[in-house]
Design a protein around this motif. Structure first.
Motif: not given
Ligand SMILES: C[S@@+](CC[C@H](N)C(=O)[O-])C[C@H]1O[C@@H](n2cnc3c(N)ncnc32)[C@H](O)[C@@H]1O
Length: 313
Positions: A14, A60, A108, A115
């Motif tokens: 994170s 998510d 975030d 991914q």
């Molecule tokens: C950078 S990662 C988040 C990591 C998390 N903060 C952690 O500490 O592990 C971003 C996530 O946002 C999700 N995501 C992308 N678009 C989204 C949406 N429209 N709604 C919800 N989640 C989404 C992705 O699938 C991904 O798992």
């Protein structure tokens, strides 16, 4: 300062972990939302800090992320709700849970390490995989539909707008002349062959891949839909923390926060206010918070992260 998971083997470290916990100040029995739960790192910190009664809704669109965060957060039992839903549906999802107002929200943005590191998801130009790039595998449009279906003008426009790529026209022409493309490797090679790669600069395919990902997932529209909902559902004194990774996202966040933290949004120079706009938030970060050199040394993803925080009035 390192994050608690940087020393362990986790699928995604994170970014700005301590800054997110400091921003949200989680308390028991508060209600919190992690709008992009990913591998659950920020969520774990929020749940630990808001023990024993704080609750968290984790969203998510990627079922794999939900599986991973479910495993990681199972010890929090009934304090956690995980939902396969987009952050664009935040208000509806909260209504379903019967949560009227929440005390803190983190989002975030962008792609997670798990991914990027899974070639079959098609996010990476460094590993060969299908031209997919969908965060939500149940969604119908993938990168292949855009690359192989859009006109040359549409492709050039998309690569220019979402990739901020100066060579957008040349790349669009190369794509149209050489398609159909079936894999990320084929596409990245065709782009690289058409542009000079100067040593010390980013891979020539970087901006085109960013543009395709943003378009496939309608990321900027999604962020614009999410922000007003997030401010609306915050309780007074509640905080929203947004981590973005490129200038297009950060511009949307900055402009939204600037507007909503002002009492009047009339054009400059207008002698009397006619808009009647009232500030709904206090902007706590006029300049975004960025990662310190130690975090960047441990996690290269943190390099471009920008955190902005607001508090509901
Ligand atoms: C950078 S990662 C988040 C990591 C998390 N903060 C952690 O500490 O592990 C971003 C996530 O946002 C999700 N995501 C992308 N678009 C989204 C949406 N429209 N709604 C919800 N989640 C989404 C992705 O699938 C991904 O798992």
């Amino acid at each position: 300062m390192t994050t608690p998971d940087s020393a362990k083997k986790v699928p995604h470290v994170s970014v700005l972990y301590h800054q997110i916990i400091a921003a949200l100040r989680p308390k028991s029995p508060g209600l919190y939302v992690d709008a992009t739960i990913g591998a659950g790192g920020h969520a774990q910190g929020i749940l630990e800090t808001s023990a024993p009664h704080g609750k968290l809704l984790g969203l998510d669109v990627d079922p794999r992320a939900l599986e991973l965060s479910h495993q990681r957060l199972s010890l929090f039992k009934d304090r956690i709700h995980l939902v396969h839903s987009s952050y664009t549906e935040l208000q509806k999802t909260l209504q379903t849970l019967g949560w009227d107002r929440v005390d803190g929200i983190v989002i975030d943005l962008g792609v997670s390490s798990m991914q990027i590191d899974t070639p079959e998801r098609g996010f990476s130009f460094q590993q060969d995989g299908p031209l997919d790039m969908r965060f939500d595998p149940t969604q119908s449009i993938s990168a292949s539909d855009i690359v192989n279906g859009f006109s040359e003008v549409e492709l050039a426009d998309l690569i220019w707008r979402y990739g901020e790529e100066r060579e957008s026209r040349r790349i669009a022409r190369v794509i149209v002349q050489n398609r159909p493309f079936h894999s990320t490797g084929e596409l990245a090679s065709a782009i690289s062959a058409s542009l000079r790669h100067r040593p010390g600069t980013i891979n020539p395919a970087t901006r085109t891949f960013q543009a395709l990902r943003i378009a496939v997932n309608r990321e900027l529209e999604g962020l614009e839909t999410f922000l007003p909902q997030a401010v609306e559902v915050l309780a007074g004194g509640g905080r929203l923390a947004v981590i973005s990774f490129h200038s297009l996202e950060d511009r949307i966040v900055k402009q939204f926060f600037r507007r909503e933290s002002r009492d009047c949004v009339c054009p400059p120079g207008q002698p009397v206010c006619t808009c009647g706009h009232k500030a709904s938030i206090i902007d706590l970060t006029r300049r975004p918070i960025t990662a310190d050199p130690e975090e960047i040394a441990n996690n290269v993803r943190a390099r471009s992260a920008k955190l902005r925080i607001v508090e509901k009035k």
